[in-house]
Design a protein around this motif. Sequence first.
Motif, PDB file in Angstrom:
ATOM      1  N   MET A   1       0.866  -1.193   0.000  1.00 39.95           N
ATOM      2  CA  MET A   1       0.000   0.000   0.000  1.00 39.95           C
ATOM      3  C   MET A   1       0.895   1.233   0.000  1.00 39.95           C
ATOM      4  SD  MET A   1      -2.887   1.402  -0.049  1.00 39.95           S
ATOM      5  CE  MET A   1      -4.099   0.135   0.322  1.00 39.95           C
ATOM      6  N   VAL A   2       0.445   2.281  -0.677  1.00 38.93           N
ATOM      7  CA  VAL A   2       1.201   3.539  -0.646  1.00 38.93           C
ATOM      8  C   VAL A   2       0.340   4.620  -0.012  1.00 38.93           C
ATOM      9  CG1 VAL A   2       2.299   5.349  -2.033  1.00 38.93           C
ATOM     10  CG2 VAL A   2       2.641   2.930  -2.605  1.00 38.93           C
ATOM     11  N   ALA A   3       0.937   5.367   0.909  1.00 32.35           N
ATOM     12  CA  ALA A   3       0.267   6.488   1.568  1.00 32.35           C
ATOM     13  C   ALA A   3       1.274   7.629   1.650  1.00 32.35           C
ATOM     14  CB  ALA A   3      -0.197   6.076   2.956  1.00 32.35           C
ATOM     15  N   HIS A   4       0.803   8.816   2.019  1.00 34.22           N
ATOM     16  CA  HIS A   4       1.794   9.867   2.272  1.00 34.22           C
ATOM     17  C   HIS A   4       1.462  10.605   3.558  1.00 34.22           C
ATOM     18  CE1 HIS A   4      -1.017  12.677   0.051  1.00 34.22           C
ATOM     19  NE2 HIS A   4      -0.605  13.507   1.013  1.00 34.22           N
ATOM     20  N   VAL A   5       2.511  11.173   4.137  1.00 34.83           N
ATOM     21  CA  VAL A   5       2.355  11.898   5.396  1.00 34.83           C
ATOM     22  C   VAL A   5       3.206  13.166   5.354  1.00 34.83           C
ATOM     23  CG1 VAL A   5       4.198  10.533   6.532  1.00 34.83           C
ATOM     24  CG2 VAL A   5       2.465  11.699   7.933  1.00 34.83           C
ATOM     25  N   ASP A   6       2.643  14.237   5.883  1.00 33.04           N
ATOM     26  CA  ASP A   6       3.382  15.498   5.981  1.00 33.04           C
ATOM     27  C   ASP A   6       3.854  15.652   7.422  1.00 33.04           C
ATOM     28  OD1 ASP A   6       2.853  16.139   3.325  1.00 33.04           O
ATOM     29  OD2 ASP A   6       0.930  17.064   3.848  1.00 33.04           O
ATOM     30  N   ILE A   7       5.137  15.889   7.573  1.00 33.15           N
ATOM     31  CA  ILE A   7       5.719  16.040   8.914  1.00 33.15           C
ATOM     32  C   ILE A   7       6.470  17.365   8.933  1.00 33.15           C
ATOM     33  CG2 ILE A   7       7.368  15.053  10.575  1.00 33.15           C
ATOM     34  CD1 ILE A   7       6.621  12.309   9.584  1.00 33.15           C
ATOM     35  N   ASP A   8       6.306  18.132   9.995  1.00 38.39           N
ATOM     36  CA  ASP A   8       6.793  19.513   9.970  1.00 38.39           C
ATOM     37  C   ASP A   8       8.305  19.671  10.135  1.00 38.39           C
ATOM     38  OD1 ASP A   8       6.974  18.883  12.610  1.00 38.39           O
ATOM     39  OD2 ASP A   8       5.597  20.429  13.326  1.00 38.39           O
ATOM     40  N   ARG A   9       9.011  18.545  10.210  1.00 39.34           N
ATOM     41  CA  ARG A   9      10.467  18.642  10.220  1.00 39.34           C
ATOM     42  C   ARG A   9      11.022  17.712   9.155  1.00 39.34           C
ATOM     43  NH1 ARG A   9      11.088  17.050  16.200  1.00 39.34           N
ATOM     44  NH2 ARG A   9       8.892  16.631  15.759  1.00 39.34           N
ATOM     45  N   ALA A  10      12.178  18.069   8.621  1.00 41.39           N
ATOM     46  CA  ALA A  10      12.816  17.227   7.615  1.00 41.39           C
ATOM     47  C   ALA A  10      13.664  16.169   8.324  1.00 41.39           C
ATOM     48  CB  ALA A  10      13.683  18.074   6.684  1.00 41.39           C
ATOM     49  N   PHE A  11      13.232  14.944   8.194  1.00 43.71           N
ATOM     50  CA  PHE A  11      13.988  13.822   8.759  1.00 43.71           C
ATOM     51  C   PHE A  11      14.631  13.043   7.626  1.00 43.71           C
ATOM     52  CE2 PHE A  11      10.695  14.362  12.063  1.00 43.71           C
ATOM     53  CZ  PHE A  11      11.489  14.355  13.211  1.00 43.71           C
ATOM     54  N   GLU A  12      15.662  12.317   7.954  1.00 46.50           N
ATOM     55  CA  GLU A  12      16.205  11.346   7.015  1.00 46.50           C
ATOM     56  C   GLU A  12      15.085  10.314   6.829  1.00 46.50           C
ATOM     57  OE1 GLU A  12      17.708   8.091   5.397  1.00 46.50           O
ATOM     58  OE2 GLU A  12      17.856   7.858   7.579  1.00 46.50           O
ATOM     59  N   PRO A  13      14.698   9.978   5.550  1.00 49.01           N
ATOM     60  CA  PRO A  13      13.523   9.113   5.353  1.00 49.01           C
ATOM     61  C   PRO A  13      13.594   7.781   6.112  1.00 49.01           C
ATOM     62  CG  PRO A  13      14.160  10.118   3.282  1.00 49.01           C
ATOM     63  CD  PRO A  13      15.226  10.488   4.278  1.00 49.01           C
ATOM     64  N   GLY A  14      14.778   7.186   6.191  1.00 51.83           N
ATOM     65  CA  GLY A  14      14.917   5.922   6.933  1.00 51.83           C
ATOM     66  C   GLY A  14      14.544   6.075   8.400  1.00 51.83           C
ATOM     67  N   LYS A  15      14.783   7.259   8.920  1.00 50.23           N
ATOM     68  CA  LYS A  15      14.422   7.558  10.312  1.00 50.23           C
ATOM     69  C   LYS A  15      12.896   7.590  10.479  1.00 50.23           C
ATOM     70  CE  LYS A  15      14.537   9.891  14.372  1.00 50.23           C
ATOM     71  NZ  LYS A  15      14.719   9.201  15.637  1.00 50.23           N
ATOM     72  N   VAL A  16      12.209   8.168   9.481  1.00 51.57           N
ATOM     73  CA  VAL A  16      10.740   8.206   9.508  1.00 51.57           C
ATOM     74  C   VAL A  16      10.185   6.784   9.499  1.00 51.57           C
ATOM     75  CG1 VAL A  16       8.671   8.936   8.234  1.00 51.57           C
ATOM     76  CG2 VAL A  16      10.650  10.478   8.421  1.00 51.57           C
ATOM     77  N   ARG A  17      10.722   5.972   8.590  1.00 52.99           N
ATOM     78  CA  ARG A  17      10.287   4.565   8.497  1.00 52.99           C
ATOM     79  C   ARG A  17      10.486   3.837   9.832  1.00 52.99           C
ATOM     80  NH1 ARG A  17      14.564   1.612   5.369  1.00 52.99           N
ATOM     81  NH2 ARG A  17      15.511   1.850   7.411  1.00 52.99           N
ATOM     82  N   ASP A  18      11.689   3.941  10.379  1.00 56.19           N
ATOM     83  CA  ASP A  18      11.994   3.198  11.610  1.00 56.19           C
ATOM     84  C   ASP A  18      11.199   3.710  12.802  1.00 56.19           C
ATOM     85  OD1 ASP A  18      13.758   1.767  10.082  1.00 56.19           O
ATOM     86  OD2 ASP A  18      15.568   2.674  10.914  1.00 56.19           O
TER      87      ASP A  18
END
Lengths: 250, 250
Positions: free
Chosen positions: B60-77
Amino acid sequence: MPRYKLTIEYDGTGFVGWQRQENGPSVQQAIEEAVKNFCGMETNIPAAGRTDSGVHARGMVAHVDIDRAFEPGKVRDAINFHLGAQPISILSAEAVSEEFHARFSCVRRSYEYRITNRRMPLALDVNRTWRIWPALNAEAMDDAAQVLVGRHDFTTFRSSKCQSESPVKSLEQISVMRAGEDVYIRCAARSFLHNQVRSFAGTLVEVGKGKWTKRDLKKALEAADRAACGPVAPPEGLYFLRADYEDVNR
Amino acid sequence: MPRYKLTIEYDGTGFVGWQRQENGPSVQQAIEEAVKNFCGMETNIPAAGRTDSGVHARGMVAHVDIDRAFEPGKVRDAINFHLGAQPISILSAEAVSEEFHARFSCVRRSYEYRITNRRMPLALDVNRTWRIWPALNAEAMDDAAQVLVGRHDFTTFRSSKCQSESPVKSLEQISVMRAGEDVYIRCAARSFLHNQVRSFAGTLVEVGKGKWTKRDLKKALEAADRAACGPVAPPEGLYFLRADYEDVNR
């Protein structure tokens, strides 16, 4: 008394293992109770292997003696009916002679150990595979595993609780193969020691991570010392695949 | 605000479906709560598809807006960490532009419907497949399924609850393939109607059983009448496989 060979699939997660034990439900007990509900008989159902708690089967073989001759498909369907929603399925029942013994006539047992080699947690395959990360070198694992083939003292890869008379066994074959994010270890032997496949799997993972070499594995085997073993892999990745018999697999 | 594309695997069994609902836990809610626990933000996470209760996803694909720029792998984990033992796994997070929308930018959705074609009950794959018997002719199913390809009024294969503005959709491809005791129906389209794949699956099974011909299927399609549909297949065999986007799958 008519004897039936049963081929059985089960999810080992909620069971204490194949064998009847005091401390919880076993696969053996569930099938024996289903047989009792089907034909009123108390039975003792021997199997080709005694899997531990959490270990699964795609083709465990057992046999049961029933005092009436039924059409084998009827035996299969009736046991399945009485198993109800328990995660055990009789895949087939076949009429066999009284010389057939699921445990003592078995000439080859085959197991598969499934590893899911990814960083992300499991969602669809919880309790069905051992998830590990970092990336494993499956080719190095396959190459190293070949030192295990043949007749050896497998004390290194044997649980301290193992009841086998001798630690000397002949491993017929072992292979490690990657399929996408999964790594499968398959092995076959006339018989295995307690925890032998899980000990192989855990130790081969050390090779896959690059921590152990093929030479290290050989030295561990030759040490014939339980302390030389790598980590023992958890039960949820292990599947009893099949049992073979003489006389056209009978 | 930084936007992240999430690719998600989940076991739909214990959820009311993807979308937030009053009557039970949804996959969307679980992920939104994990995001809140991770970065303190209330979010609304759109997805490429809204799967029903019991329907699974491998991608499944979804998207999320987060108010800080994180390294994407960090968001996943971090989301995975906060999901804990729930059967949902973020397989990847990627930084995408604000033009990317998981639902509206999606140009192709792919589903798989898994059937296990055997008489014996399921032990290892409970809630993962639709078990049916008698034997299905998968080649006949595949041949008949081709009448569904193209632009059609799919009213026959549309739930009465479907909220789509039009019943006219273009099915890009559909295939039916046997692999051992499993039969897989795969299909891809820009978008699908509610229950369309399950309606296809249930109707194609009638073809596989020999009850319907390819001609019957064509007539059912042309009827553009929900009453002409075969049985609707149950949710547990359905998997949302993937969502594709323009610009190198972004």
